[in-house]
Design a protein around this motif. Sequence first.
Motif, PDB file in Angstrom:
ATOM      1  N   LEU A  53      -7.129 -26.195   7.487  1.00  0.00           N
ATOM      2  CA  LEU A  53      -5.840 -25.553   7.282  1.00  0.00           C
ATOM      3  C   LEU A  53      -4.940 -26.327   6.331  1.00  0.00           C
ATOM      4  CD1 LEU A  53      -5.064 -24.511  10.964  1.00  0.00           C
ATOM      5  CD2 LEU A  53      -5.996 -23.088   9.132  1.00  0.00           C
ATOM      6  N   ALA A  54      -5.394 -27.506   5.916  1.00  0.00           N
ATOM      7  CA  ALA A  54      -4.534 -28.378   5.122  1.00  0.00           C
ATOM      8  C   ALA A  54      -4.512 -28.021   3.636  1.00  0.00           C
ATOM      9  CB  ALA A  54      -4.970 -29.835   5.288  1.00  0.00           C
ATOM     10  N   SER A  55      -5.476 -27.225   3.170  1.00  0.00           N
ATOM     11  CA  SER A  55      -5.550 -26.928   1.745  1.00  0.00           C
ATOM     12  C   SER A  55      -6.285 -25.620   1.513  1.00  0.00           C
ATOM     13  CB  SER A  55      -6.281 -28.058   1.006  1.00  0.00           C
ATOM     14  OG  SER A  55      -6.473 -27.742  -0.357  1.00  0.00           O
ATOM     15  N   ASN A  56      -5.971 -24.961   0.402  1.00  0.00           N
ATOM     16  CA  ASN A  56      -6.715 -23.753   0.038  1.00  0.00           C
ATOM     17  C   ASN A  56      -7.768 -24.046  -1.021  1.00  0.00           C
ATOM     18  OD1 ASN A  56      -5.109 -24.197  -2.179  1.00  0.00           O
ATOM     19  ND2 ASN A  56      -4.160 -22.166  -2.208  1.00  0.00           N
ATOM     20  N   ARG A  57      -8.084 -25.330  -1.211  1.00  0.00           N
ATOM     21  CA  ARG A  57      -9.146 -25.743  -2.111  1.00  0.00           C
ATOM     22  C   ARG A  57     -10.136 -26.620  -1.361  1.00  0.00           C
ATOM     23  NH1 ARG A  57      -8.221 -25.416  -7.521  1.00  0.00           N
ATOM     24  NH2 ARG A  57     -10.506 -25.484  -7.532  1.00  0.00           N
ATOM     25  N   ALA A  58     -11.320 -26.786  -1.919  1.00  0.00           N
ATOM     26  CA  ALA A  58     -12.319 -27.657  -1.305  1.00  0.00           C
ATOM     27  C   ALA A  58     -11.770 -29.068  -1.185  1.00  0.00           C
ATOM     28  CB  ALA A  58     -13.598 -27.651  -2.142  1.00  0.00           C
ATOM     29  N   THR A  59     -11.968 -29.669  -0.019  1.00  0.00           N
ATOM     30  CA  THR A  59     -11.402 -30.983   0.277  1.00  0.00           C
ATOM     31  C   THR A  59     -12.470 -31.887   0.877  1.00  0.00           C
ATOM     32  OG1 THR A  59      -9.260 -29.948   0.753  1.00  0.00           O
ATOM     33  CG2 THR A  59      -9.588 -32.193   1.546  1.00  0.00           C
ATOM     34  N   VAL A  60     -12.446 -33.147   0.481  1.00  0.00           N
ATOM     35  CA  VAL A  60     -13.393 -34.132   1.009  1.00  0.00           C
ATOM     36  C   VAL A  60     -12.633 -35.117   1.895  1.00  0.00           C
ATOM     37  CG1 VAL A  60     -15.095 -35.903   0.462  1.00  0.00           C
ATOM     38  CG2 VAL A  60     -14.818 -33.922  -1.050  1.00  0.00           C
ATOM     39  N   TRP A  61     -13.185 -35.387   3.064  1.00  0.00           N
ATOM     40  CA  TRP A  61     -12.555 -36.269   4.039  1.00  0.00           C
ATOM     41  C   TRP A  61     -13.561 -37.335   4.455  1.00  0.00           C
ATOM     42  CZ3 TRP A  61      -7.546 -35.796   5.979  1.00  0.00           C
ATOM     43  CH2 TRP A  61      -7.227 -36.598   7.069  1.00  0.00           C
ATOM     44  N   THR A  62     -13.143 -38.602   4.427  1.00  0.00           N
ATOM     45  CA  THR A  62     -13.993 -39.688   4.903  1.00  0.00           C
ATOM     46  C   THR A  62     -13.657 -39.986   6.357  1.00  0.00           C
ATOM     47  OG1 THR A  62     -14.149 -40.652   2.687  1.00  0.00           O
ATOM     48  CG2 THR A  62     -14.727 -42.065   4.541  1.00  0.00           C
ATOM     49  N   VAL A  63     -14.638 -39.934   7.207  1.00  0.00           N
ATOM     50  CA  VAL A  63     -14.427 -40.067   8.652  1.00  0.00           C
ATOM     51  C   VAL A  63     -14.087 -41.514   9.012  1.00  0.00           C
ATOM     52  CG1 VAL A  63     -15.461 -39.764  10.936  1.00  0.00           C
ATOM     53  CG2 VAL A  63     -16.017 -38.163   9.080  1.00  0.00           C
ATOM     54  N   THR A  64     -13.002 -41.688   9.776  1.00  0.00           N
ATOM     55  CA  THR A  64     -12.608 -43.003  10.270  1.00  0.00           C
ATOM     56  C   THR A  64     -12.846 -43.070  11.776  1.00  0.00           C
ATOM     57  OG1 THR A  64     -10.318 -42.384  10.791  1.00  0.00           O
ATOM     58  CG2 THR A  64     -10.796 -43.066   8.519  1.00  0.00           C
ATOM     59  N   ALA A  65     -12.764 -44.272  12.312  1.00  0.00           N
ATOM     60  CA  ALA A  65     -12.938 -44.453  13.760  1.00  0.00           C
ATOM     61  C   ALA A  65     -11.886 -43.670  14.526  1.00  0.00           C
ATOM     62  CB  ALA A  65     -12.877 -45.937  14.109  1.00  0.00           C
ATOM     63  N   GLY A  66     -10.661 -43.653  14.004  1.00  0.00           N
ATOM     64  CA  GLY A  66      -9.594 -42.899  14.658  1.00  0.00           C
ATOM     65  C   GLY A  66      -9.868 -41.412  14.686  1.00  0.00           C
ATOM     66  N   ASP A  67     -10.444 -40.864  13.607  1.00  0.00           N
ATOM     67  CA  ASP A  67     -10.788 -39.435  13.562  1.00  0.00           C
ATOM     68  C   ASP A  67     -11.778 -39.089  14.671  1.00  0.00           C
ATOM     69  OD1 ASP A  67      -9.260 -38.988  11.231  1.00  0.00           O
ATOM     70  OD2 ASP A  67     -10.935 -39.573   9.958  1.00  0.00           O
ATOM     71  N   CYS A 110     -19.305 -29.145   5.889  1.00  0.00           N
ATOM     72  CA  CYS A 110     -20.581 -29.844   5.829  1.00  0.00           C
ATOM     73  C   CYS A 110     -20.316 -31.338   5.738  1.00  0.00           C
ATOM     74  CB  CYS A 110     -21.447 -29.354   4.664  1.00  0.00           C
ATOM     75  SG  CYS A 110     -20.824 -29.768   3.018  1.00  0.00           S
ATOM     76  N   ALA A 111     -21.289 -32.122   6.148  1.00  0.00           N
ATOM     77  CA  ALA A 111     -21.105 -33.570   6.170  1.00  0.00           C
ATOM     78  C   ALA A 111     -22.416 -34.253   5.864  1.00  0.00           C
ATOM     79  CB  ALA A 111     -20.584 -34.014   7.540  1.00  0.00           C
ATOM     80  N   GLY A 112     -22.301 -35.511   5.504  1.00  0.00           N
ATOM     81  CA  GLY A 112     -23.484 -36.302   5.219  1.00  0.00           C
ATOM     82  C   GLY A 112     -23.072 -37.664   4.692  1.00  0.00           C
ATOM     83  N   PRO A 113     -23.946 -38.637   4.778  1.00  0.00           N
ATOM     84  CA  PRO A 113     -23.602 -39.985   4.318  1.00  0.00           C
ATOM     85  C   PRO A 113     -23.518 -40.109   2.804  1.00  0.00           C
ATOM     86  CG  PRO A 113     -25.882 -39.908   5.037  1.00  0.00           C
ATOM     87  CD  PRO A 113     -25.285 -38.587   5.399  1.00  0.00           C
ATOM     88  N   LYS A 114     -24.159 -39.176   2.071  1.00  0.00           N
ATOM     89  CA  LYS A 114     -24.178 -39.280   0.609  1.00  0.00           C
ATOM     90  C   LYS A 114     -23.971 -37.906  -0.026  1.00  0.00           C
ATOM     91  CE  LYS A 114     -27.224 -43.335   0.542  1.00  0.00           C
ATOM     92  NZ  LYS A 114     -28.508 -43.892   0.063  1.00  0.00           N
ATOM     93  N   LEU A 115     -22.867 -37.259   0.296  1.00  0.00           N
ATOM     94  CA  LEU A 115     -22.569 -35.967  -0.301  1.00  0.00           C
ATOM     95  C   LEU A 115     -22.242 -36.118  -1.787  1.00  0.00           C
ATOM     96  CD1 LEU A 115     -20.232 -34.129   2.258  1.00  0.00           C
ATOM     97  CD2 LEU A 115     -22.639 -33.649   1.803  1.00  0.00           C
ATOM     98  N   LYS A 116     -22.716 -35.169  -2.590  1.00  0.00           N
ATOM     99  CA  LYS A 116     -22.333 -35.114  -4.003  1.00  0.00           C
ATOM    100  C   LYS A 116     -21.095 -34.230  -4.106  1.00  0.00           C
ATOM    101  CE  LYS A 116     -27.214 -35.368  -5.361  1.00  0.00           C
ATOM    102  NZ  LYS A 116     -28.326 -34.613  -5.977  1.00  0.00           N
ATOM    103  N   THR A 117     -19.960 -34.840  -4.388  1.00  0.00           N
ATOM    104  CA  THR A 117     -18.704 -34.093  -4.337  1.00  0.00           C
ATOM    105  C   THR A 117     -17.912 -34.225  -5.635  1.00  0.00           C
ATOM    106  OG1 THR A 117     -17.643 -36.000  -3.264  1.00  0.00           O
ATOM    107  CG2 THR A 117     -18.511 -34.264  -1.833  1.00  0.00           C
ATOM    108  N   GLY A 118     -18.617 -34.117  -6.753  1.00  0.00           N
ATOM    109  CA  GLY A 118     -17.935 -34.119  -8.044  1.00  0.00           C
ATOM    110  C   GLY A 118     -17.181 -32.814  -8.258  1.00  0.00           C
ATOM    111  N   LYS A 119     -16.384 -32.772  -9.302  1.00  0.00           N
ATOM    112  CA  LYS A 119     -15.551 -31.590  -9.562  1.00  0.00           C
ATOM    113  C   LYS A 119     -16.402 -30.329  -9.738  1.00  0.00           C
ATOM    114  CE  LYS A 119     -11.551 -33.925 -11.606  1.00  0.00           C
ATOM    115  NZ  LYS A 119     -10.694 -34.044 -12.816  1.00  0.00           N
ATOM    116  N   TYR A 120     -17.543 -30.465 -10.440  1.00  0.00           N
ATOM    117  CA  TYR A 120     -18.374 -29.283 -10.660  1.00  0.00           C
ATOM    118  C   TYR A 120     -18.981 -28.788  -9.359  1.00  0.00           C
ATOM    119  CZ  TYR A 120     -21.841 -26.043 -12.301  1.00  0.00           C
ATOM    120  OH  TYR A 120     -22.579 -24.900 -12.483  1.00  0.00           O
TER     121      TYR A 120
END
Length: 233
Positions: free
Chosen positions: A84-98, A131-141
């Motif tokens: 709900l935080a954005s209307n575009r694709a967003t990448v989030w790095t998981v922390t211990a608090g999350d 989707c999630a993974g340890p090595k996602l390819k998340t470049g602009k394209y």
Amino acid sequence: MMDEVDLSTQLRIVSESTTAQKILDILEANLARIGATHILITGLPMPNRPIDSLVHRYRWPDTRNGSTESPVLHASDSALMLGLASNRATVWTVTAGDMDHSRLLAAVGEGSQILIVPVTELHPLQAFVFCAGPKLKTGKYELAALELLTDAAFTRLQDIGALSSQRPGALSSRERKVLELTAFGKTASEIAELLDISQRTVHAHLQNASVKLNASNKTHTVVEALRYGQIRV
């Protein structure tokens, strides 16, 4: 990574597909291509409503114990709220608090990346690809291509009748209109005149919307209606 020709081909295949399984298979395959090991394709329920009937794909193994089972999915999981935080694709790095507040984030582990792709073509319905993974390819394209493919997939799912047009707990058309006018600063008296209804009815619509959105006051109701895609301003 998809090149431009490949993306065009994928979009064409999606637009010609006649089954939900094929559409979702194409979307899932492309998520795997960017390194996704965990996949959730789902609609988002309104507050205090169950999510089960809105889930299209859920493959989310718990990497902490090597299980292939997905954790029980709750609509209140804080990971879903990231969408709900954005209307575009967003990448989030998981922390211990999350991980303390989300079964989904805990299952992928600290340091993993989670990608959230919102669907922007279904207003007032809402849907997301997580989707999630340890090595996602998340470049602009990659992100831009996934946004196009995700919107195309859900548009096609809607076209073939694979998506419900009803969202449990959604605001009625009149409730949405009253809230839209409220968001533009109209008073109850002005709204009543514009819609040719009584002020009492205006207040009833606001109260009903507040209950559906689990909101504490009129301002909060407008904010939640915007977050849950029920109104646009």
